[in-house]
Design a protein around this motif. Sequence first.
Motif, PDB file in Angstrom:
ATOM      1  N   GLY A   1     -12.300  -1.236   0.258  1.00 14.72           N
ATOM      2  CA  GLY A   1     -12.757  -1.006  -1.109  1.00 14.72           C
ATOM      3  C   GLY A   1     -13.046   0.452  -1.383  1.00 14.72           C
ATOM      4  O   GLY A   1     -14.117   0.795  -1.898  1.00 14.72           O
TER       5      GLY A   1
ATOM      6  N   THR B   1     -17.121   3.509  -0.053  1.00 18.31           N
ATOM      7  CA  THR B   1     -16.400   2.263   0.166  1.00 18.31           C
ATOM      8  C   THR B   1     -17.279   1.088  -0.212  1.00 18.31           C
ATOM      9  O   THR B   1     -18.512   1.151  -0.080  1.00 18.31           O
ATOM     10  CB  THR B   1     -15.960   2.124   1.640  1.00 18.31           C
TER      11      THR B   1
ATOM     12  N   SER C   1      -8.432   1.961   4.162  1.00 19.96           N
ATOM     13  CA  SER C   1      -7.699   0.924   3.419  1.00 19.96           C
ATOM     14  C   SER C   1      -8.302  -0.455   3.721  1.00 19.96           C
ATOM     15  O   SER C   1      -8.600  -0.776   4.872  1.00 19.96           O
ATOM     16  CB  SER C   1      -6.221   0.925   3.821  1.00 19.96           C
TER      17      SER C   1
ATOM     18  N   ARG D   1     -13.431   3.824  -3.132  1.00 21.19           N
ATOM     19  CA  ARG D   1     -13.684   4.166  -4.541  1.00 21.19           C
ATOM     20  C   ARG D   1     -13.316   5.621  -4.804  1.00 21.19           C
ATOM     21  O   ARG D   1     -13.176   6.429  -3.877  1.00 21.19           O
ATOM     22  CB  ARG D   1     -15.157   3.944  -4.890  1.00 21.19           C
TER      23      ARG D   1
ATOM     24  N   THR E   1       0.801  -1.226   0.000  1.00 21.27           N
ATOM     25  CA  THR E   1       0.000   0.000   0.000  1.00 21.27           C
ATOM     26  C   THR E   1       0.824   1.261   0.000  1.00 21.27           C
ATOM     27  O   THR E   1       0.275   2.361  -0.092  1.00 21.27           O
ATOM     28  CB  THR E   1      -0.913   0.026   1.241  1.00 21.27           C
TER      29      THR E   1
ATOM     30  N   ASP F   1      -6.005   3.383  -4.624  1.00 14.66           N
ATOM     31  CA  ASP F   1      -7.119   3.100  -3.718  1.00 14.66           C
ATOM     32  C   ASP F   1      -7.341   1.607  -3.531  1.00 14.66           C
ATOM     33  O   ASP F   1      -7.760   1.166  -2.448  1.00 14.66           O
ATOM     34  CB  ASP F   1      -8.411   3.728  -4.246  1.00 14.66           C
ATOM     35  N   ASP F   2      -7.099   0.828  -4.592  1.00 11.93           N
ATOM     36  CA  ASP F   2      -7.423  -0.606  -4.545  1.00 11.93           C
ATOM     37  C   ASP F   2      -6.218  -1.469  -4.193  1.00 11.93           C
ATOM     38  O   ASP F   2      -6.229  -2.686  -4.403  1.00 11.93           O
ATOM     39  CB  ASP F   2      -8.004  -1.048  -5.886  1.00 11.93           C
TER      40      ASP F   2
ATOM     41  N   THR G   1     -12.707  -5.419  -1.738  1.00 12.82           N
ATOM     42  CA  THR G   1     -12.045  -4.906  -2.943  1.00 12.82           C
ATOM     43  C   THR G   1     -12.921  -3.834  -3.546  1.00 12.82           C
ATOM     44  O   THR G   1     -14.153  -3.882  -3.462  1.00 12.82           O
ATOM     45  CB  THR G   1     -11.804  -6.023  -3.971  1.00 12.82           C
ATOM     46  N   SER G   2     -12.270  -2.872  -4.145  1.00 12.18           N
ATOM     47  CA  SER G   2     -13.005  -1.759  -4.738  1.00 12.18           C
ATOM     48  C   SER G   2     -13.654  -2.191  -6.025  1.00 12.18           C
ATOM     49  O   SER G   2     -13.019  -2.775  -6.899  1.00 12.18           O
ATOM     50  CB  SER G   2     -12.051  -0.589  -4.987  1.00 12.18           C
ATOM     51  N   GLN G   3     -14.955  -1.924  -6.164  1.00 14.83           N
ATOM     52  CA  GLN G   3     -15.698  -2.253  -7.365  1.00 14.83           C
ATOM     53  C   GLN G   3     -16.391  -1.001  -7.867  1.00 14.83           C
ATOM     54  O   GLN G   3     -16.721  -0.113  -7.086  1.00 14.83           O
ATOM     55  CB  GLN G   3     -16.757  -3.332  -7.067  1.00 14.83           C
TER      56      GLN G   3
END
Length: 602
Positions: free
Chosen positions: A144, A151, A141, A146, A92, A272-273, A292-294
């Motif tokens: 997810g 989040t 962190s 965005r 990260t 971010d991801d 996880t970021s979607q």
Amino acid sequence: MKLPPSLSSAFCTLLARRVRQGLCVCALAAGLTAGSVLSPLPVAGPPSADASSATPDANEPQAQPRGIPDLKLPDLPRQGRDRATEKSLTATGLEGGTGIPATALDAYKKAERTLSGARPSCHLPWQLVAGIGRVESVHASGYGLRADGSTAKPIRGPRLDGKQFALIRDTDGGRWDGDAEFDRAIGPMQFIPSTWATWGADGNGDGVSDPHNIYDAALATGHYLCAGGRDLDRPDDLDRAILSYNNSREYVNAVRDWMRTYQGHKVTATPDDAPATPHHPDPADAHAPAATSQPRPARTGSTVPSRAELTPAPEDSATVRPGKAVEPTTPSRPAGKPAKKPDTAPDRNKDAEDHAVTEHRVVTRLEPIGGESLGDRTVRKAFERRAQVSVLDAHGHGVADVKVTYRITGSTGTYFPGRATTVTVTTDRRGIAVAPVLQAGDRPGPLRVTATAPGQRGPVTGTFMATVRPAPVPTADRLELLTSTPLPADINSRFLNPPQVRATARNKPAAGIRITATLFNGDGEEEESRQATVGPYFEGEHGDPVRTLALPGTDAQGRLTLPQLFTDEHPGTYTLRLTTPEGISLDLPLTVGETGPGLPAS
């Protein structure tokens, strides 16, 4: 086999002394078996500190124990880190404490820019907001995060039912925290719902104030820290502000350490991801997987999370790791009792959001910008400072297009342009109204400028004070005659061409010099010269003879023309002496009894 009661009681006492934030684990101790193994606990930090009476203060719900903050300090030594921590920091960019997810970093900086306009006297640094975001959720962190600030997974603290943390009953109907019975801290900045109801903000301009959105939460954090007229450049105000967010000295120390780290090192914007292990303010979520970021569709309303998302699975025992206090994972509802269905009434939520947006247009208070003192100026000079106020709503947002009336009171004669004592100014898009320049009047003394705007419950006001000082007394070091010496005059007549003099100071014209003219017998050099009682004279206000006269001040060029001098029936030699307040004098000889050119005979 259960522990004997005496052993259970002693074990409970030991744990109660060492677990942070007042965690009670007596119930856990009573249920442990003889084969249960506990890791050693660190000694608890300093007790909570009391903040001052500034609002909000350490008695606010926001400041109470509401979950587990991440109190790890910057630049931890590598020795002792487990493999998962090393991998997370490396991935990260958080190694060394200077990596922040790009969206979170943008939210913190945007909050600083907004507050620098709305509350410039607060001096909010984005690094302070980032320090709180780091301690509360490690900048979201692992949840997810965005690009729009939302989040993929909500960040929630434990149920505040009074068992492990503070007792705070539900204040939002479960709208934000999915719990209609007790409140939970929510979002990247861990706001209590009742705190959000007062300080919630729309940091990304989408028309919705959402505590789960890091743009909104970061701006609300800034307003909360700046409340009560705090100046965060002052160490005491900074300390009180952080204590009002979490009334723990260990928390304050961690936030300030992170703030200084971000101020003193290059801060890296990380993806971010990027893979990261999320920090869990609720100990019951300690084993939950990272999100996880979607991509997320456009937001049309606030999402009310289901209660099922918050209900942790019961576990047989709890393990407390060195360096971090972790509360036991207990069921949030009795076994066998079905989870309560959340209130999902969409119309109520939509109405609440519409109300929140409407509140941004309702004025609740005025705040003077730059302090309430406008300073002082000498008479007839323009003031350097202009009165200006922030017109704010209940959330601390500036309200645009509000008419603010400024009124001058006092006896100094001070005025706005056009000699007006009342002016009306409309707030700009930031909610700031700036008054025109003040022109000091011609009379010394104090004055007051009052700003008034229409508010939700009647007019709201702000007051400024100023002072008009007397003009400095002018001085001169020389008097000189600009015309020729007066010619002789006959008795019962007058002197032609009144003399003109000039006052100077360091060879420059001295304006405003008040000169006194006095007539003496003789040439003025003799010791027996006395002030004349007969002979030449000026005319007084009523035409009577005057032989001592205070003359008007010299003009801008230091010049003064004397009034007409008359003679009576007494001939002789006389002296006209002109004297300044500093004692500078000029003597002019006068002769009476001889007819001069152009003078009529008596």
